[in-house]
Motif scaffolding. Structure first.
Motif, PDB file in Angstrom:
ATOM      1  N   ASP A  92       0.860  -1.176   0.000  1.00 38.62           N
ATOM      2  CA  ASP A  92       0.000   0.000   0.000  1.00 38.62           C
ATOM      3  C   ASP A  92       0.898   1.229   0.000  1.00 38.62           C
ATOM      4  O   ASP A  92       2.060   1.163   0.441  1.00 38.62           O
ATOM      5  N   TYR A  93       0.339   2.349  -0.447  1.00 42.91           N
ATOM      6  CA  TYR A  93       1.142   3.578  -0.454  1.00 42.91           C
ATOM      7  C   TYR A  93       1.454   3.994   0.979  1.00 42.91           C
ATOM      8  O   TYR A  93       0.568   4.132   1.820  1.00 42.91           O
ATOM      9  N   PHE A  94       2.724   4.179   1.251  1.00 43.04           N
ATOM     10  CA  PHE A  94       3.146   4.740   2.541  1.00 43.04           C
ATOM     11  C   PHE A  94       4.499   5.402   2.344  1.00 43.04           C
ATOM     12  O   PHE A  94       5.521   4.732   2.188  1.00 43.04           O
ATOM     13  N   ASP A  95       4.474   6.714   2.345  1.00 41.54           N
ATOM     14  CA  ASP A  95       5.695   7.467   2.076  1.00 41.54           C
ATOM     15  C   ASP A  95       6.532   7.552   3.353  1.00 41.54           C
ATOM     16  O   ASP A  95       6.229   8.319   4.265  1.00 41.54           O
ATOM     17  N   VAL A  96       7.588   6.763   3.384  1.00 39.62           N
ATOM     18  CA  VAL A  96       8.425   6.698   4.593  1.00 39.62           C
ATOM     19  C   VAL A  96       9.252   7.964   4.796  1.00 39.62           C
ATOM     20  O   VAL A  96       9.863   8.132   5.849  1.00 39.62           O
ATOM     21  N   THR A  97       9.270   8.826   3.782  1.00 42.12           N
ATOM     22  CA  THR A  97      10.056  10.063   3.919  1.00 42.12           C
ATOM     23  C   THR A  97       9.281  11.153   4.659  1.00 42.12           C
ATOM     24  O   THR A  97       9.838  12.197   4.960  1.00 42.12           O
ATOM     25  N   THR A  98       8.008  10.899   4.934  1.00 41.69           N
ATOM     26  CA  THR A  98       7.205  11.891   5.670  1.00 41.69           C
ATOM     27  C   THR A  98       6.491  11.220   6.840  1.00 41.69           C
ATOM     28  O   THR A  98       5.250  11.174   6.878  1.00 41.69           O
ATOM     29  N   PRO A  99       7.253  10.683   7.785  1.00 42.81           N
ATOM     30  CA  PRO A  99       6.614   9.999   8.915  1.00 42.81           C
ATOM     31  C   PRO A  99       5.941  10.995   9.845  1.00 42.81           C
ATOM     32  O   PRO A  99       6.256  12.188   9.830  1.00 42.81           O
ATOM     33  N   GLY A 127      11.826   4.600  14.723  1.00 37.71           N
ATOM     34  CA  GLY A 127      12.597   4.087  13.592  1.00 37.71           C
ATOM     35  C   GLY A 127      12.539   5.013  12.396  1.00 37.71           C
ATOM     36  O   GLY A 127      13.575   5.432  11.863  1.00 37.71           O
ATOM     37  N   LEU A 128      11.332   5.346  11.959  1.00 41.21           N
ATOM     38  CA  LEU A 128      11.192   6.231  10.801  1.00 41.21           C
ATOM     39  C   LEU A 128      11.703   7.632  11.122  1.00 41.21           C
ATOM     40  O   LEU A 128      12.192   8.338  10.238  1.00 41.21           O
ATOM     41  N   ASP A 188      22.084  10.539   3.464  1.00 46.43           N
ATOM     42  CA  ASP A 188      22.279  11.818   2.775  1.00 46.43           C
ATOM     43  C   ASP A 188      21.020  12.193   2.005  1.00 46.43           C
ATOM     44  O   ASP A 188      20.694  13.370   1.863  1.00 46.43           O
ATOM     45  N   ALA A 189      20.358  11.182   1.473  1.00 44.33           N
ATOM     46  CA  ALA A 189      19.126  11.422   0.707  1.00 44.33           C
ATOM     47  C   ALA A 189      18.297  10.146   0.712  1.00 44.33           C
ATOM     48  O   ALA A 189      18.849   9.040   0.766  1.00 44.33           O
ATOM     49  N   ILE A 190      16.984  10.322   0.667  1.00 51.21           N
ATOM     50  CA  ILE A 190      16.089   9.156   0.587  1.00 51.21           C
ATOM     51  C   ILE A 190      14.903   9.512  -0.305  1.00 51.21           C
ATOM     52  O   ILE A 190      14.374  10.630  -0.236  1.00 51.21           O
ATOM     53  N   ASP A 191      14.563   8.581  -1.184  1.00 48.68           N
ATOM     54  CA  ASP A 191      13.457   8.790  -2.126  1.00 48.68           C
ATOM     55  C   ASP A 191      12.443   7.662  -1.963  1.00 48.68           C
ATOM     56  O   ASP A 191      12.820   6.517  -1.714  1.00 48.68           O
ATOM     57  N   TYR A 192      11.182   8.023  -2.152  1.00 52.50           N
ATOM     58  CA  TYR A 192      10.125   7.013  -2.136  1.00 52.50           C
ATOM     59  C   TYR A 192       9.324   7.125  -3.419  1.00 52.50           C
ATOM     60  O   TYR A 192       8.952   8.237  -3.830  1.00 52.50           O
ATOM     61  N   ALA A 193       9.081   6.003  -4.062  1.00 50.86           N
ATOM     62  CA  ALA A 193       8.251   5.979  -5.271  1.00 50.86           C
ATOM     63  C   ALA A 193       7.252   4.840  -5.134  1.00 50.86           C
ATOM     64  O   ALA A 193       7.568   3.796  -4.545  1.00 50.86           O
ATOM     65  N   THR A 249      14.980  14.563   1.395  1.00 50.44           N
ATOM     66  CA  THR A 249      13.983  13.584   1.013  1.00 50.44           C
ATOM     67  C   THR A 249      13.232  14.079  -0.206  1.00 50.44           C
ATOM     68  O   THR A 249      13.135  15.278  -0.457  1.00 50.44           O
ATOM     69  N   SER A 250      12.719  13.138  -0.957  1.00 48.84           N
ATOM     70  CA  SER A 250      11.845  13.502  -2.064  1.00 48.84           C
ATOM     71  C   SER A 250      10.909  12.350  -2.323  1.00 48.84           C
ATOM     72  O   SER A 250      11.134  11.236  -1.869  1.00 48.84           O
ATOM     73  N   CYS A 251       9.867  12.634  -3.055  1.00 48.44           N
ATOM     74  CA  CYS A 251       8.870  11.614  -3.315  1.00 48.44           C
ATOM     75  C   CYS A 251       8.328  11.824  -4.704  1.00 48.44           C
ATOM     76  O   CYS A 251       8.131  12.939  -5.124  1.00 48.44           O
TER      77      CYS A 251
END
Lengths: 146, 96
Positions: free
Chosen positions: A80-87, A105-106, A114-119, A144-146
């Protein structure tokens, strides 16, 4: 150069995952000081998938060597959609009596990359998380980016 | 893998305190009382599951006027404790 492998979506897979990262670090001669941070982020993301993910399919983890660091991609099928970059925010200033360990954790993840992306692909129901960590970079201040 | 030794002055944990070892670490700390020192000089790795063990233990000890003190804490562990706010909750002594 990269290594990739799929892991059963269960906490018992963590030792296998850490053995996999250790082997990748050795094979690609990655900076060993990065490994605790990389393992931490992988564990937090993986346990989140195990605890809260709806699917049961294995999770694929790949580690790619970068000129000055490492890039890790985790692919979660049946997601399911869950953007881990915006907990959800965590108030770390509360006294011990009011603190709960959940969501830490999140909260920690952006501090150790340094950077994390979620798609997310809704059609395939696949979540893909990519993070990078370079040698010499501080623990804090990831983007972070999404 | 996590090794746990009960010494006369401290409990020493060596290795990795991750989600697979958290239950065993919690069981070991559940037997403690009063002001408890946890020697972290051999602890290479700590995740949020480990933080949960420390928090649960500290809250239980606090309720009986005790508490948890960490010694020999590495730079990496200090970062984790700081980013989670645990350095304000627990007494933390850095590794020399």
């Amino acid at each position: 150069m990269s290594d990739g492998r799929s892991f059963q979506r269960e906490l018992a897979a963590l030792p296998e995952i850490f053995a996999f990262t250790a082997a990748a670090y050795e094979r690609h001669r990655l900076a060993p000081e990065l490994r605790p941070s990389v393992d931490l982020v992988i564990e937090e993301l993986f346990t989140n998938m195990v605890k809260y993910g709806a699917g049961r399919s294995p999770v694929n983890i790949s580690i790619m060597s970068l000129p000055a660091g490492v890039e890790v991609t985790m692919i979660e099928p049946d997601a399911d959609y869950f953007d881990v970059t915006t907990p959800p925010p965590v108030d770390i200033t509360r006294p011990a009596a009011d603190r709960q360990p959940g969501q830490l954790g999140l909260h920690l993840i952006p501090r150790f990359v340094d950077a994390i992306d979620y798609a997310y692909s809704p059609a395939e129901r696949i979540g893909r998380i990519t993070f990078r960590k370079s040698a010499g970079a501080g623990s804090a201040g990831g983007s972070t980016s999404c | 893998m996590l090794s746990i030794e009960h010494g006369p002055d401290a409990i020493r944990m060596t290795g990795r305190l991750d989600a697979t070892e958290a239950a065993r670490a919690q069981s070991a700390l559940d037997t403690t009382a009063g002001r408890v020192t946890l020697d972290c000089s051999g602890l290479e790795y700590l995740s949020s599951a480990g933080l949960g063990v420390l928090l649960k233990t500290h809250k239980r000890l606090l309720a009986a006027q005790g508490g948890l003190r960490l010694t020999g804490v590495s730079r990496h562990l200090q970062d984790i404790l700081s980013y989670s706010g645990f350095d304000q909750i627990l007494e933390v002594e850095a590794a020399r």
